[in-house]
Every structure is written in C-alpha cells, then in structure tokens.
Design a protein around this motif. Structure first.
Motif, PDB file in Angstrom:
ATOM      1  N   THR A  21       0.833  -1.206   0.000  1.00 12.11           N
ATOM      2  CA  THR A  21       0.000   0.000   0.000  1.00 12.11           C
ATOM      3  C   THR A  21       0.865   1.252   0.000  1.00 12.11           C
ATOM      4  O   THR A  21       0.587   2.218  -0.728  1.00 12.11           O
ATOM      5  CB  THR A  21      -0.930   0.000   1.224  1.00 12.11           C
ATOM      6  N   GLU A  52      -5.817  -6.497   4.271  1.00 16.62           N
ATOM      7  CA  GLU A  52      -7.026  -6.104   3.551  1.00 16.62           C
ATOM      8  C   GLU A  52      -6.645  -6.003   2.080  1.00 16.62           C
ATOM      9  O   GLU A  52      -5.458  -5.996   1.734  1.00 16.62           O
ATOM     10  CB  GLU A  52      -7.575  -4.768   4.066  1.00 16.62           C
ATOM     11  N   PRO A  53      -7.621  -5.929   1.171  1.00 23.48           N
ATOM     12  CA  PRO A  53      -7.263  -5.882  -0.246  1.00 23.48           C
ATOM     13  C   PRO A  53      -6.431  -4.646  -0.591  1.00 23.48           C
ATOM     14  O   PRO A  53      -6.628  -3.563  -0.037  1.00 23.48           O
ATOM     15  CB  PRO A  53      -8.625  -5.832  -0.955  1.00 23.48           C
ATOM     16  N   ARG A  55      -5.887  -1.722  -3.018  1.00 25.68           N
ATOM     17  CA  ARG A  55      -6.876  -1.029  -3.855  1.00 25.68           C
ATOM     18  C   ARG A  55      -6.173  -0.066  -4.806  1.00 25.68           C
ATOM     19  O   ARG A  55      -5.365   0.758  -4.383  1.00 25.68           O
ATOM     20  CB  ARG A  55      -7.878  -0.289  -2.978  1.00 25.68           C
ATOM     21  N   ARG A  57      -6.908   2.938  -7.584  1.00 22.74           N
ATOM     22  CA  ARG A  57      -7.955   3.923  -7.874  1.00 22.74           C
ATOM     23  C   ARG A  57      -7.574   4.726  -9.123  1.00 22.74           C
ATOM     24  O   ARG A  57      -6.478   4.529  -9.676  1.00 22.74           O
ATOM     25  CB  ARG A  57      -8.129   4.836  -6.662  1.00 22.74           C
ATOM     26  N   THR A 253     -10.729 -11.201  -1.085  1.00 23.36           N
ATOM     27  CA  THR A 253     -10.216 -10.501  -2.263  1.00 23.36           C
ATOM     28  C   THR A 253      -8.844  -9.926  -1.932  1.00 23.36           C
ATOM     29  O   THR A 253      -8.625  -9.407  -0.833  1.00 23.36           O
ATOM     30  CB  THR A 253     -11.174  -9.374  -2.684  1.00 23.36           C
ATOM     31  N   GLU A 256      -8.216  -4.959  -5.701  1.00 24.72           N
ATOM     32  CA  GLU A 256      -9.423  -4.333  -6.237  1.00 24.72           C
ATOM     33  C   GLU A 256      -9.045  -3.128  -7.086  1.00 24.72           C
ATOM     34  O   GLU A 256      -8.243  -2.290  -6.662  1.00 24.72           O
ATOM     35  CB  GLU A 256     -10.344  -3.860  -5.109  1.00 24.72           C
ATOM     36  N   ILE A 258     -10.866   0.100  -8.440  1.00 18.08           N
ATOM     37  CA  ILE A 258     -12.103   0.807  -8.108  1.00 18.08           C
ATOM     38  C   ILE A 258     -12.116   2.155  -8.799  1.00 18.08           C
ATOM     39  O   ILE A 258     -11.512   3.129  -8.333  1.00 18.08           O
ATOM     40  CB  ILE A 258     -12.258   0.994  -6.590  1.00 18.08           C
TER      41      ILE A 258
END
Length: 566
Positions: A21, A52-53, A55, A57, A253, A256, A258
């Motif tokens: 991340t 957690e996934p 992500r 963007r 998951t 992602e 998004i």
C-alpha cells in the motif's frame, strides 16, 4: 523501498517486508507531483501478506506492478503443531484482534480436503425423497449416523448442473431414514427455487450428496477440521508427512480496481505476480444455492401461472442473483492488463472483470486450484434485475467490452463449487477468448452469455477461437466444452478443439452432455470449423440466425494442431 527516477519513468523496488500500500501511494504521489509520468513497482521474490485488499484507484492510472517469484497472499501460517493420536493439532491465532474462520487449508503448498464422509465421490450416498412443502430432505439413516451430534455439519447436494452448500440444522431419525432440515436463508431458497432441482429415485438417477465440516468425519489422511468454538485446527497427515507449512486464508479478495463512470482506472499492468490464499465465507454464514455458474440465488420461486414472453418460451420461475468474490476484481477500468500471472490456491473465483471495464488483456496466465470460476467477465444480471429479463443498460459504459483472455492455461478449476466453469463470460461485448488450454474442470469449459431469452441485449461481436478443452465435466453434466446463452449478433465460435469428457457415474442423466451447446435464446452465433470426436451437439430453444458449419471429426488436422495455448 527505494526509487530510481528518469525523465519520464520511475521505478520503486520493494521487498516482502515492505508495504504494498505504501509503495502504491508513493507511486501515486510521484505522478501527482510531476516527478514521473509512468511508475513501475518491482516486487522482489517472496510472499507479500495483506491484511485487507490492495486497492487501485483512478489516481493510480499508468501504474505497472511486476515481480518474479512474488506472491501476494491473503493467508496466515498456522504453526506449533502437536501430535494427538493419528492427528496433528494446532491453535488458530486471532487475526487483527479477531477470531478467524475459513474454508480452505493448504499443507506444504497442496490443498487439503475439508473432512468429509467419502474420499471417493463415486461412493456418495443418494437421497431418498425431497419434500418441498415441508422443507425436508430424506436420506438413509446410515449415511448420517456419524454426524448426529455435529454442531456445524454441511451437506453438499448435487443438483443436475449445480451443487448447493446447505448448513444442517437438524437430523430427525425415522425408521431407516433421517429427515434433514437446514438453516435459513438457504433452506427457503433450496426448497422454493425450481431450477436446478435435485433428482429423486423415480428419475432412476437420484441426486448424490456428501457431508462435510464435522470432526467425526476426520478419518482419512489429508483431511482437516477447524473447531471454531475452541479455535483448534486438526489435520490427519499422510504416512511420513511432516507439516513444513500450513496456510489458512483470511481474505476473500486480494486486489481491487475501483474506478467510477467518469474517472475509470486506466492503463494499469500487473505482470508476473502470483495471487494466492483466499476464501469465500458466504457458504459458512448463509449457505450457497446457485442458479448456474456459481451465481447464487438471493430470492427465487416458481411461477403459477407461467409468464408469457413474446418470442421466448414461457417462464416458470423468478430469480435474483449475487456473485462470489474473486481474488482480483475490477470495476470501472480501461486498458488494465494481466500477463504472466498465476491465480492459485483460491477459495472463491480467480480474476473478475465485474462491471464497466473497457478493453484489458489477460495473457500467458495460469489458473489452478480454484474453488469456483477461473476467469469471469461481465454482468450476470444486476442484483435488482430478475435474471431472465433482458439486460440492455441505458448507459452502455456498464457493459464489459473488448476484453481478451488468451494463451492461458486453466486446470483444477471449480474444485469446490462443481457447477462453475473455467472461463465464465456473461453480458459482454467484443470479448476475445483465444488459444487457451482448459482441462480437468468439474463442468463446462467456456460459458458465454446469459439471460435465457432471445431478445436483443448488450451482447455482440464475441469471439471464441482456437481453444483446446478436454477432461471437462468431471462432476456435472448438462454441459459442454463450449456453452452459450442469449442473443449475440456477430459472435464467432471457430477452430476450437473439444474432446475427452469425463464419465462420473452419479450425474443426473448420463447421456446429457455435449461438445458444443447453444442453450436457451442463443441467436445470431456462427459455429464453424470446431473439431470434436463426433457431432454430439445440442441446440436447445435457440433463436434465429445461428449458423453451424463444418463442426465435427472431419475438421482439418491443422486446426487440431493449432488449438490451445501457443
């Protein structure tokens, strides 16, 4: 983490003890501040554990993430095993302050079997009667004697082209039979939905079932059981086996994408990454009653009288659907690509272009040891749209268009939900499914289309070309190597090779399998030059405009040699 910056491009190098991340955020800030127009994150070899996934963007558009022998994992190791008779036992630690539950376990890199009553599925017990009115399934008493006191036992029920996961609520003996009742919501769904339905003895092929998730069933090497009440994990090792690594999945998951209709995620490339260790917990919490291809029912019932549908058969049921989680999910994207990746050791589906994705290639990837579907693309009816109604959205941006999946291999797919498929494309436009090798799957190889009607919808110009499909239908029939639904103008199915169907003894109709299968509403599709050992095809309730030309064993040998991964 360290960076190198050129005039236009920048590189960020990270190791497994770094934060993915943080690396993505660093790349985002480099672009925002004008330090680079393109950023590549290099993952060194090793396993990157997530809580957690990850992500991506719209702000991450233009990013490349690549690695060599790099694994993104949603799993946790279980250690400190102790011998307890024939079993090994370990405490399952909390994760992020919470107890965990899971439906998969991998021992030394290989999937272990959740404890069940049969090691050979050919030995599954058959049901006796199916009482829809009273929501009762009757089975032989001998089949359930071991689990009469098991608190969380499940039944996996074979139903024509699907399997249902049903949490057992009670077992009531009566003579040599037992009445099985299930928890809700799956009990209501199971007994009210008409299709697919379990087969009873009067059909000559009554539905089989197996039982799972009870310590009383833990009796074969390679099986496991998790006692969620005391957080202990039990495993029966094979002779001479030592546990070097035990991994349980925590996440559903891993990655992602998004975006939004106005600001999609653009031009992201994922290369050389292995995505591993996911679960999907709905069956443990609410059961799992699918309609087809793993798409689960949220409400369903029979219609009396049936609905008259212009240009279509009468409709005798209603159903609304949900969809299982995947390891990698994309929403609102443009030109997002995967190459040389592995999708393996997964408890849901693999890679899923869910909605509003334009273009995007999946090439030279491997999909294996996946519980549900391998590659998924497009809508399978929005949650609010009854699934037999035509899907023609006002905003065509919702439709997944011009995806490509090519030169990939799929095997050992659908190893838990037997009604899933290797490549599952729903309401899609312009998809290209080409030169893939698919083998050792439970049901159909490639499923294209949705809706069970011949009305004009958003599907068109799809292509299924030069794929090699074999050893399919290992558990379910009413299937094909390549299967279609709905009106798809301009769609071409050409130069594929389909052969070697499996022969399970417990299917509902041993003759109801096919190499090519155009199902309800299939219209305006050309099937040409596909090699099969014989002309065993089905055209069921098709619409107009389908063209069948030169399909069967007479097809040129060059087509046979050219099919599959290149």
């Amino acid at each position: 983490m360290f960076c190198t910056i050129g005039l236009q491009a920048a590189e960020i190098n990270i190791t497994p003890d770094s934060s993915l991340t943080d690396a993505v955020r660093k790349a985002r800030e480099m672009r925002r501040l004008g330090k680079a127009t393109e950023v590549t994150i290099h993952l060194s070899a090793g396993t990157y554990h997530l809580y957690e996934p990850l992500r991506l963007r719209p702000e991450d558009s233009g990013l490349t993430i690549e690695g060599h022998n790099a694994v993104i994992s949603g799993g946790m190791q279980v250690t400190n095993w102790k011998k307890q008779g024939k079993l090994m036992v370990a405490d399952v630690p909390d994760f992020n302050g919470c107890p965990v539950d899971f439906r998969q376990l991998w021992i030394n890199g290989k999937k272990a079997a959740r404890a069940r009553d049969v090691s050979d599925f050919e030995q599954m017990t058959r049901i006796r009667t199916y009482d829809k009115k009273n929501h009762v399934l009757w089975v032989p008493k001998k089949a359930v004697e071991k689990i009469l006191k098991a608190p969380y036992a499940e039944m996996v029920l074979h139903e024509m082209w699907c399997t249902s996961n049903l949490r057992i609520k009670s077992l009531t003996p009566q003579g040599d039979s037992v009445a099985v009742r299930f928890h809700n919501p799956e009990a209501k769904l199971q007994f009210e939905h008409p299709w697919p339905s379990p087969m009873t003895p009067d059909t000559k092929h009554p539905s089989p079932f197996y039982l799972t998730n009870a310590k009383e069933l833990l009796d074969e090497p390679g099986e496991w059981y998790h006692d969620i009440r005391v957080h202990k994990l039990y495993y029966m090792p094979h002779q001479g086996e030592t546990i070097q690594e035990a991994v349980v999945p925590l996440l559903e998951t891993l990655l992602e994408f998004i975006g939004s209709p106005e600001r999609p995620v653009r031009n992201v490339t994922i290369k050389g990454i292995s995505f591993q260790h996911t679960t999907w917990m709905r069956p443990s919490q609410k059961g799992h009653v699918p309609l087809q291809a793993g798409m689960y029912l949220t409400e369903a019932y029979k219609l009396r009288p049936s609905i008259d549908r212009p240009n279509n058969h009468k409709l005798d049921n209603q159903g609304w659907l949900g969809r299982a989680d995947a390891a990698v999910e994309l929403r609102y994207t443009e030109d997002c690509h995967f190459s040389d990746c592995r999708f393996e050791h997964l408890g849901g589906s693999g890679l899923d272009y869910i909605t509003a994705c334009r273009r995007g290639t999946t090439t030279n990837c491997t999909f294996t040891d996946i519980a549900m579907n391998g590659y998924v693309c497009g809508s399978f009816s929005p949650e609010g749209l009854e699934t037999h109604l035509p899907y023609q959205p006002t905003d065509f941006r919702e439709v997944c268009t011009q995806q490509e999946v090519s030169n990939c291999e799929f095997y050992n797919i659908t190893n838990e939900d037997w009604g899933c498929v290797a490549i599952c494309a729903g309401y899609v436009s312009g998809i290209n499914i080409e030169h893939n090798t698919i083998h050792d799957v439970s049901y159909t190889g490639i499923s294209l289309g949705w809706g069970w009607n011949r009305d004009l919808v958003c599907m068109k110009d799809n292509k299924v070309h030069a794929n090699l499909i074999y050893n399919y239908a290992q558990h379910m029939y009413d299937c094909a190597g390549i299967y279609t639904l709905g009106n798809q103008p301009g769609t071409l199915i050409t130069e594929n090779v389909v052969r070697d169907i499996a022969k399970p003894s417990y299917v509902h109709d041993p003759n109801h399998w096919f190499y090519l299968y155009t199902d309800e509403g299939s219209s305006n599709i050309t099937l040409k030059d596909n090699w099969t050992p014989e002309e065993k095809f089905l055209k069921n309730a098709n619409g107009p405009g389908n063209i069948w030309e030169n399909n069967g064993p007479q097809v040129n040998e060059n087509i046979k040699r050219n099919a599959g991964k290149q």
